[in-house]
Write an enzyme that holds these catalytic residues in place. Sequence first.
Site, mmCIF file in Angstrom:
data_model
loop_
_atom_site.group_PDB
_atom_site.id
_atom_site.type_symbol
_atom_site.label_atom_id
_atom_site.label_comp_id
_atom_site.label_asym_id
_atom_site.label_seq_id
_atom_site.Cartn_x
_atom_site.Cartn_y
_atom_site.Cartn_z
ATOM 1 N N GLU A 129 2.791 -0.841 -4.553
ATOM 2 C CA GLU A 129 1.820 -0.942 -5.635
ATOM 3 C C GLU A 129 2.316 -0.197 -6.872
ATOM 4 O O GLU A 129 3.182 0.679 -6.765
ATOM 5 C CB GLU A 129 0.471 -0.398 -5.175
ATOM 6 C CG GLU A 129 -0.125 -1.212 -4.044
ATOM 7 C CD GLU A 129 -1.524 -0.778 -3.638
ATOM 8 O OE1 GLU A 129 -2.178 -1.528 -2.899
ATOM 9 O OE2 GLU A 129 -1.958 0.309 -4.072
ATOM 10 N N GLY A 133 4.711 3.381 -5.054
ATOM 11 C CA GLY A 133 6.113 3.540 -4.665
ATOM 12 C C GLY A 133 6.284 3.544 -3.156
ATOM 13 O O GLY A 133 5.775 2.684 -2.445
ATOM 14 N N ILE A 159 7.641 -7.388 -5.846
ATOM 15 C CA ILE A 159 7.585 -8.184 -4.623
ATOM 16 C C ILE A 159 8.653 -9.277 -4.647
ATOM 17 O O ILE A 159 8.588 -10.229 -5.418
ATOM 18 C CB ILE A 159 6.185 -8.804 -4.435
ATOM 19 C CG1 ILE A 159 5.105 -7.719 -4.514
ATOM 20 C CG2 ILE A 159 6.130 -9.554 -3.102
ATOM 21 C CD1 ILE A 159 5.298 -6.563 -3.561
ATOM 22 N N THR A 160 9.644 -9.118 -3.778
ATOM 23 C CA THR A 160 10.707 -10.112 -3.648
ATOM 24 C C THR A 160 10.136 -11.416 -3.102
ATOM 25 O O THR A 160 9.339 -11.407 -2.163
ATOM 26 C CB THR A 160 11.811 -9.590 -2.705
ATOM 27 O OG1 THR A 160 12.320 -8.362 -3.225
ATOM 28 C CG2 THR A 160 12.949 -10.586 -2.590
ATOM 29 N N GLU A 244 13.808 -3.884 9.092
ATOM 30 C CA GLU A 244 14.021 -4.114 7.665
ATOM 31 C C GLU A 244 15.161 -3.245 7.142
ATOM 32 O O GLU A 244 16.045 -3.713 6.411
ATOM 33 C CB GLU A 244 12.742 -3.824 6.883
ATOM 34 C CG GLU A 244 12.913 -3.948 5.373
ATOM 35 C CD GLU A 244 11.616 -3.739 4.606
ATOM 36 O OE1 GLU A 244 11.678 -3.671 3.365
ATOM 37 O OE2 GLU A 244 10.541 -3.659 5.247
ATOM 38 N N GLY A 342 38.307 -2.745 -18.081
ATOM 39 C CA GLY A 342 37.369 -3.429 -18.974
ATOM 40 C C GLY A 342 36.820 -4.707 -18.383
ATOM 41 O O GLY A 342 35.654 -5.071 -18.629
ATOM 42 N N GLY A 366 12.176 1.966 1.193
ATOM 43 C CA GLY A 366 12.080 3.420 1.312
ATOM 44 C C GLY A 366 13.263 4.047 0.601
ATOM 45 O O GLY A 366 14.412 3.754 0.936
#
Length: 381
Positions: A129, A133, A159-160, A244, A342, A366
Amino acid sequence: MRRSIFDPDHEAFRASCAAFLTTSVAPHLESFIEDKGLPREYWLEAGKQELLGLEIPEEFGGAGAEDFRFNAVWAEELSKVSAALGSCTGIHCDIVMPYLVDLGTDEQKQRWLPGAATGEILTAIAMTEPAGGSDLAALKTTAVRDGDDWVINGSKTFITNGYSADLVITAVRTSPDKGAKGITLFGIEATDEGFSRGRKLDKVGQSESDTAELFFQDVRVGQDRVIGEIDRGFIYMMERLPQERLTCAVSNVAHAKQILTETIQYAHERRAFGQSIGAFQHNKFLLAELVTAIEVAEAYVDQGVLAHTAGEFTAIDAAKAKWWSSQVQNDVLDHCVQVHGGYGFMNEYRVGRAWRDARVSKIWAGSNEIMKELIGRDLGF
């Protein structure tokens, strides 16, 4: 060092994944980046190749692999092509599916899993949210009973798959007086009245990953949308976060390893002062260090994959794998940019994009600071 965790079936699957990505995905990455998201055609084609249903039982149209090593192979091959491709697909395949398979009712499984396997139903999970976090226990999005229904209000961010998802597993507060023990998971469909999305967020990296804010204004759903039991959402999330984080670790190492391989090739080909730049002692020693760092990280993550496949992978193991692999990835890619000079700062070379794409891995699933906090608590502090 030769890896030993995969058998011929896994390697055959790897070849299939690589062939699909090489022919059907890699040529279109530029358009994905421009659109800030993956088209539905990608998901449908991946579904046809039976790549989206590794976690889904065969009776619901999936592969029913029941061997996380296949998930790891798929995550590796995706991340070799694009870190964002790995994160978007991993959310759908490895992160959302266990919630539906493990906690869903028969009706929910029949409703959502077949479409998830074919790519017709794209999924996301909404935990974070705007003010929360990593503090999942401080959720402010609420669900209040109204007769037999629940009325949901609040918002989520970062949100992926959020912009294009058809189904969003959403964590909300159902019992305000219970703290972490008062959170429930709901399946919110994109067609639900009161659900809306903000624009695709303009991120520093991972441009081809659609990331959005989600808004819930008096979204009314029935009891049939509750995932699992009321007020047990926080427990469910804690139980599934290790997978996850392990998926993140697998992707981190694979992504960095691929870019390092390309950097070594560049160091062979790029010449300065009459010789390849890799022949200079500083670069030679540096690349030796980076190769070693990647192989050591890969060995640890491989053991994590084996442990998870055997049901022995712990939350602390996951915290170690997640923070260490993301740190190694960022360190390696920063050096890869430097070796390119570069050209490393030009978008025409993948190393610059990879460097940007990797930075978020120390934040999501996390933050690394939270991972170290978990590990430190396990030490008794």
